[in-house]
Each structure stands twice: as C-alpha cells, then as structure tokens.
Design a protein around this motif. Structure first.
Motif, PDB file in Angstrom:
ATOM      1  N   MET A   1       0.849  -1.166   0.000  1.00  0.00           N
ATOM      2  CA  MET A   1       0.000   0.000   0.000  1.00  0.00           C
ATOM      3  C   MET A   1       0.899   1.234   0.000  1.00  0.00           C
ATOM      4  SD  MET A   1      -3.184   0.921  -0.025  1.00  0.00           S
ATOM      5  CE  MET A   1      -4.228  -0.330   0.658  1.00  0.00           C
ATOM      6  N   GLY A   2       0.669   2.108  -0.940  1.00  0.00           N
ATOM      7  CA  GLY A   2       1.459   3.322  -1.009  1.00  0.00           C
ATOM      8  C   GLY A   2       2.627   3.259  -1.969  1.00  0.00           C
ATOM      9  N   ARG A   3       2.919   2.111  -2.494  1.00  0.00           N
ATOM     10  CA  ARG A   3       4.034   1.977  -3.441  1.00  0.00           C
ATOM     11  C   ARG A   3       3.544   1.986  -4.883  1.00  0.00           C
ATOM     12  NH1 ARG A   3       9.161   0.788  -0.947  1.00  0.00           N
ATOM     13  NH2 ARG A   3       8.688   0.797   1.263  1.00  0.00           N
ATOM     14  N   VAL A   4       2.353   1.427  -5.122  1.00  0.00           N
ATOM     15  CA  VAL A   4       1.779   1.335  -6.463  1.00  0.00           C
ATOM     16  C   VAL A   4       0.457   2.100  -6.444  1.00  0.00           C
ATOM     17  CG1 VAL A   4       0.859  -0.228  -8.220  1.00  0.00           C
ATOM     18  CG2 VAL A   4       2.861  -0.900  -6.886  1.00  0.00           C
ATOM     19  N   SER A   5       0.265   2.963  -7.420  1.00  0.00           N
ATOM     20  CA  SER A   5      -0.939   3.781  -7.469  1.00  0.00           C
ATOM     21  C   SER A   5      -2.196   2.934  -7.577  1.00  0.00           C
ATOM     22  CB  SER A   5      -0.880   4.732  -8.665  1.00  0.00           C
ATOM     23  OG  SER A   5      -2.097   5.448  -8.775  1.00  0.00           O
ATOM     24  N   ARG A   6      -3.223   3.367  -6.857  1.00  0.00           N
ATOM     25  CA  ARG A   6      -4.531   2.706  -6.924  1.00  0.00           C
ATOM     26  C   ARG A   6      -5.468   3.449  -7.872  1.00  0.00           C
ATOM     27  NH1 ARG A   6      -5.571   3.326  -0.794  1.00  0.00           N
ATOM     28  NH2 ARG A   6      -4.593   5.250  -1.434  1.00  0.00           N
ATOM     29  N   HIS A   7      -4.972   4.509  -8.509  1.00  0.00           N
ATOM     30  CA  HIS A   7      -5.795   5.294  -9.432  1.00  0.00           C
ATOM     31  C   HIS A   7      -6.211   4.409 -10.613  1.00  0.00           C
ATOM     32  CE1 HIS A   7      -7.398   8.670 -11.609  1.00  0.00           C
ATOM     33  NE2 HIS A   7      -6.667   8.353 -12.657  1.00  0.00           N
ATOM     34  N   GLY A   8      -7.506   4.336 -10.877  1.00  0.00           N
ATOM     35  CA  GLY A   8      -8.015   3.504 -11.966  1.00  0.00           C
ATOM     36  C   GLY A   8      -8.167   2.043 -11.588  1.00  0.00           C
ATOM     37  N   PHE A   9      -7.789   1.691 -10.380  1.00  0.00           N
ATOM     38  CA  PHE A   9      -7.853   0.333  -9.866  1.00  0.00           C
ATOM     39  C   PHE A   9      -9.207   0.157  -9.183  1.00  0.00           C
ATOM     40  CE2 PHE A   9      -6.850  -2.264  -5.969  1.00  0.00           C
ATOM     41  CZ  PHE A   9      -6.684  -3.471  -6.605  1.00  0.00           C
ATOM     42  N   GLY A  15      -9.316  -0.054   1.617  1.00  0.00           N
ATOM     43  CA  GLY A  15      -8.377   0.015   2.731  1.00  0.00           C
ATOM     44  C   GLY A  15      -7.464  -1.192   2.837  1.00  0.00           C
ATOM     45  N   GLN A  16      -7.729  -2.239   2.069  1.00  0.00           N
ATOM     46  CA  GLN A  16      -6.933  -3.459   2.191  1.00  0.00           C
ATOM     47  C   GLN A  16      -6.329  -3.928   0.875  1.00  0.00           C
ATOM     48  OE1 GLN A  16      -9.644  -6.297   3.909  1.00  0.00           O
ATOM     49  NE2 GLN A  16      -9.701  -5.266   5.870  1.00  0.00           N
ATOM     50  N   ASP A  17      -6.857  -3.469  -0.253  1.00  0.00           N
ATOM     51  CA  ASP A  17      -6.397  -3.969  -1.542  1.00  0.00           C
ATOM     52  C   ASP A  17      -5.426  -3.011  -2.204  1.00  0.00           C
ATOM     53  OD1 ASP A  17      -8.033  -6.104  -1.174  1.00  0.00           O
ATOM     54  OD2 ASP A  17      -9.565  -5.475  -2.575  1.00  0.00           O
ATOM     55  N   SER A  18      -4.512  -3.576  -2.931  1.00  0.00           N
ATOM     56  CA  SER A  18      -3.525  -2.799  -3.671  1.00  0.00           C
ATOM     57  C   SER A  18      -3.197  -3.586  -4.935  1.00  0.00           C
ATOM     58  CB  SER A  18      -2.274  -2.628  -2.806  1.00  0.00           C
ATOM     59  OG  SER A  18      -1.282  -1.941  -3.490  1.00  0.00           O
ATOM     60  N   PRO A  19      -3.043  -2.901  -6.070  1.00  0.00           N
ATOM     61  CA  PRO A  19      -2.748  -3.646  -7.303  1.00  0.00           C
ATOM     62  C   PRO A  19      -1.328  -4.211  -7.292  1.00  0.00           C
ATOM     63  CG  PRO A  19      -2.669  -1.292  -7.713  1.00  0.00           C
ATOM     64  CD  PRO A  19      -3.139  -1.470  -6.298  1.00  0.00           C
ATOM     65  N   GLY A  20      -1.164  -5.283  -8.010  1.00  0.00           N
ATOM     66  CA  GLY A  20       0.153  -5.887  -8.127  1.00  0.00           C
ATOM     67  C   GLY A  20       0.119  -7.009  -9.150  1.00  0.00           C
ATOM     68  N   PRO A  21       1.284  -7.490  -9.528  1.00  0.00           N
ATOM     69  CA  PRO A  21       1.357  -8.505 -10.586  1.00  0.00           C
ATOM     70  C   PRO A  21       1.152  -9.923 -10.066  1.00  0.00           C
ATOM     71  CG  PRO A  21       3.556  -7.942  -9.871  1.00  0.00           C
ATOM     72  CD  PRO A  21       2.610  -7.043  -9.099  1.00  0.00           C
ATOM     73  N   LEU A  22       0.719 -10.785 -10.969  1.00  0.00           N
ATOM     74  CA  LEU A  22       0.737 -12.224 -10.739  1.00  0.00           C
ATOM     75  C   LEU A  22       1.831 -12.745 -11.664  1.00  0.00           C
ATOM     76  CD1 LEU A  22      -3.074 -13.073 -10.801  1.00  0.00           C
ATOM     77  CD2 LEU A  22      -1.586 -12.893  -8.811  1.00  0.00           C
ATOM     78  N   THR A  23       2.847 -13.341 -11.087  1.00  0.00           N
ATOM     79  CA  THR A  23       3.979 -13.788 -11.892  1.00  0.00           C
ATOM     80  C   THR A  23       4.368 -15.210 -11.521  1.00  0.00           C
ATOM     81  OG1 THR A  23       5.630 -12.973 -10.306  1.00  0.00           O
ATOM     82  CG2 THR A  23       4.886 -11.420 -12.001  1.00  0.00           C
ATOM     83  N   ARG A  24       5.210 -15.774 -12.353  1.00  0.00           N
ATOM     84  CA  ARG A  24       5.685 -17.142 -12.093  1.00  0.00           C
ATOM     85  C   ARG A  24       6.908 -17.160 -11.191  1.00  0.00           C
ATOM     86  NH1 ARG A  24       3.949 -21.246 -16.225  1.00  0.00           N
ATOM     87  NH2 ARG A  24       5.538 -22.412 -15.148  1.00  0.00           N
ATOM     88  N   VAL A 118     -15.115  -4.771   7.729  1.00  0.00           N
ATOM     89  CA  VAL A 118     -14.543  -3.706   6.900  1.00  0.00           C
ATOM     90  C   VAL A 118     -14.798  -4.009   5.436  1.00  0.00           C
ATOM     91  CG1 VAL A 118     -12.376  -2.631   6.160  1.00  0.00           C
ATOM     92  CG2 VAL A 118     -12.808  -3.029   8.587  1.00  0.00           C
ATOM     93  N   PHE A 119     -14.634  -5.268   5.046  1.00  0.00           N
ATOM     94  CA  PHE A 119     -14.877  -5.663   3.665  1.00  0.00           C
ATOM     95  C   PHE A 119     -16.297  -5.306   3.242  1.00  0.00           C
ATOM     96  CE2 PHE A 119     -16.609  -8.654   0.618  1.00  0.00           C
ATOM     97  CZ  PHE A 119     -15.726  -8.522  -0.426  1.00  0.00           C
ATOM     98  N   ARG A 120     -17.275  -5.696   4.050  1.00  0.00           N
ATOM     99  CA  ARG A 120     -18.672  -5.447   3.691  1.00  0.00           C
ATOM    100  C   ARG A 120     -18.954  -3.952   3.548  1.00  0.00           C
ATOM    101  NH1 ARG A 120     -19.260  -9.760   7.219  1.00  0.00           N
ATOM    102  NH2 ARG A 120     -19.729  -8.393   8.963  1.00  0.00           N
ATOM    103  N   ALA A 121     -18.453  -3.148   4.472  1.00  0.00           N
ATOM    104  CA  ALA A 121     -18.720  -1.708   4.444  1.00  0.00           C
ATOM    105  C   ALA A 121     -17.977  -1.016   3.303  1.00  0.00           C
ATOM    106  CB  ALA A 121     -18.325  -1.077   5.782  1.00  0.00           C
ATOM    107  N   GLU A 122     -16.684  -1.311   3.155  1.00  0.00           N
ATOM    108  CA  GLU A 122     -15.882  -0.634   2.136  1.00  0.00           C
ATOM    109  C   GLU A 122     -16.239  -1.083   0.729  1.00  0.00           C
ATOM    110  OE1 GLU A 122     -11.713  -0.142   2.422  1.00  0.00           O
ATOM    111  OE2 GLU A 122     -11.780   0.331   4.545  1.00  0.00           O
ATOM    112  N   PHE A 123     -16.583  -2.340   0.556  1.00  0.00           N
ATOM    113  CA  PHE A 123     -16.911  -2.827  -0.782  1.00  0.00           C
ATOM    114  C   PHE A 123     -18.123  -2.098  -1.327  1.00  0.00           C
ATOM    115  CE2 PHE A 123     -19.198  -5.882  -3.554  1.00  0.00           C
ATOM    116  CZ  PHE A 123     -18.302  -5.860  -4.609  1.00  0.00           C
ATOM    117  N   ARG A 124     -19.156  -1.979  -0.518  1.00  0.00           N
ATOM    118  CA  ARG A 124     -20.373  -1.302  -0.968  1.00  0.00           C
ATOM    119  C   ARG A 124     -20.079   0.158  -1.317  1.00  0.00           C
ATOM    120  NH1 ARG A 124     -25.976  -2.171  -0.363  1.00  0.00           N
ATOM    121  NH2 ARG A 124     -27.133  -0.231  -0.602  1.00  0.00           N
ATOM    122  N   ALA A 125     -19.366   0.860  -0.436  1.00  0.00           N
ATOM    123  CA  ALA A 125     -19.055   2.274  -0.686  1.00  0.00           C
ATOM    124  C   ALA A 125     -18.171   2.423  -1.927  1.00  0.00           C
ATOM    125  CB  ALA A 125     -18.360   2.879   0.530  1.00  0.00           C
ATOM    126  N   GLY A 126     -17.184   1.549  -2.072  1.00  0.00           N
ATOM    127  CA  GLY A 126     -16.290   1.621  -3.226  1.00  0.00           C
ATOM    128  C   GLY A 126     -17.009   1.332  -4.530  1.00  0.00           C
TER     129      GLY A 126
END
Length: 142
Positions: A1-9, A15-24, A118-126
């Motif tokens: 959190m704070g290293r990769v932009s969440r803009h457009g994500f 409050g808990q999710d952050s974008p990132g790669p899935l790699t081998r 938190v998931f239930r509350a933030e998911f709906r608002a997001g």
C-alpha cells in the motif's frame, strides 16, 4: 500500500487492496514492481517517502516470520500445498530467517471478523463510487 498507485484500480476493499502482478517467479514480480511503483498525484498514498528499496542481494538473516497454523488450517491448504509450504519455510530458514511455527494469535478469529466487517462496508461504498463515476448501463449505485 502506497508503493503502487490505486488510481483507476477497482479494489474489493480500498483500505486493504492494492494492485500488483501475478507472476511465475520472484524475479518477474520484482521487474514488474519496479515498472509500476512510484508517486502518483491521483493517489496521495504514493507520495509518502519510503526508505531505499530492499536490495535484491540482501539476506534474510534474523527476519522473523510467524506461521499462523490454526488460521491457515481452515483454508485450502491441501496436503500437496502444505508440503510445498513446508519446503518454502525450510528454504527461508536455510536463508537465515527465524521461523516461528506455530505463531497463533489468540485474537485471530476476532481480527478476521473485523476484517470481514470492513470488507462489507468498504466494498459497498467503493462500488457505489465506481458506479457513480462510470455509470455503466446507466447504473449509478448498488
């Protein structure tokens, strides 16, 4: 959190999710991470100043890693996956990490309940923010 932009994500829980790669491989993940991390004026969390990134050749000597066995026992840790997991823990220990196994927190179930709340509350608002902004098929809210 704070290293990769969440803009457009579109996170499930902002409050808990952050974008990132899935790699081998870890090396592939590091290459992609280096390409996608950095400051973004559209996500103020990325504007914080962090210490220098961990160098690739640093050791794990003394790093403590806790294994919440009771919590992961209720997950999809099949015998085959558990064998791989145990080999990974052994490799980390061989590299100098201190493995605390088990490392069960007495309040882990309570913490999981709070996380779910938190998931239930933030998911709906997001989701409502996303629908308000994009209005797909005319939908403006959940």
């Amino acid at each position: 959190m704070g290293r990769v932009s969440r803009h457009g994500f579109i996170p499930l829980v902002a409050g808990q999710d952050s974008p990132g790669p899935l790699t081998r491989t870890v090396d592939d993940a590091q290459l992609i991470y280096q390409a996608i991390c950095g400051a973004d004026m559209n996500d103020t969390a990325t504007l914080a100043v962090f210490p220098a990134e961990t160098q690739r050749n640093q050791t794990l000597q003394g790093l403590r890693i806790g294994v919440p066995r009771r919590f992961i026992a209720d997950t999809v840790l099949t015998p085959a996956r558990e064998a791989v997991f145990d080999r990974l823990l052994h490799a980390l220990a061989q590299a100098g990490a201190v493995i605390v196994d088990p490392c069960d927190l007495p309040a882990a179930e309570q913490l999981n309940d709070v996380r779910s709340c938190v998931f239930r509350a933030e998911f709906r608002a997001g989701l409502n923010r996303l629908l308000t902004a994009l209005k797909p098929c005319g939908m403006g809210s959940l």
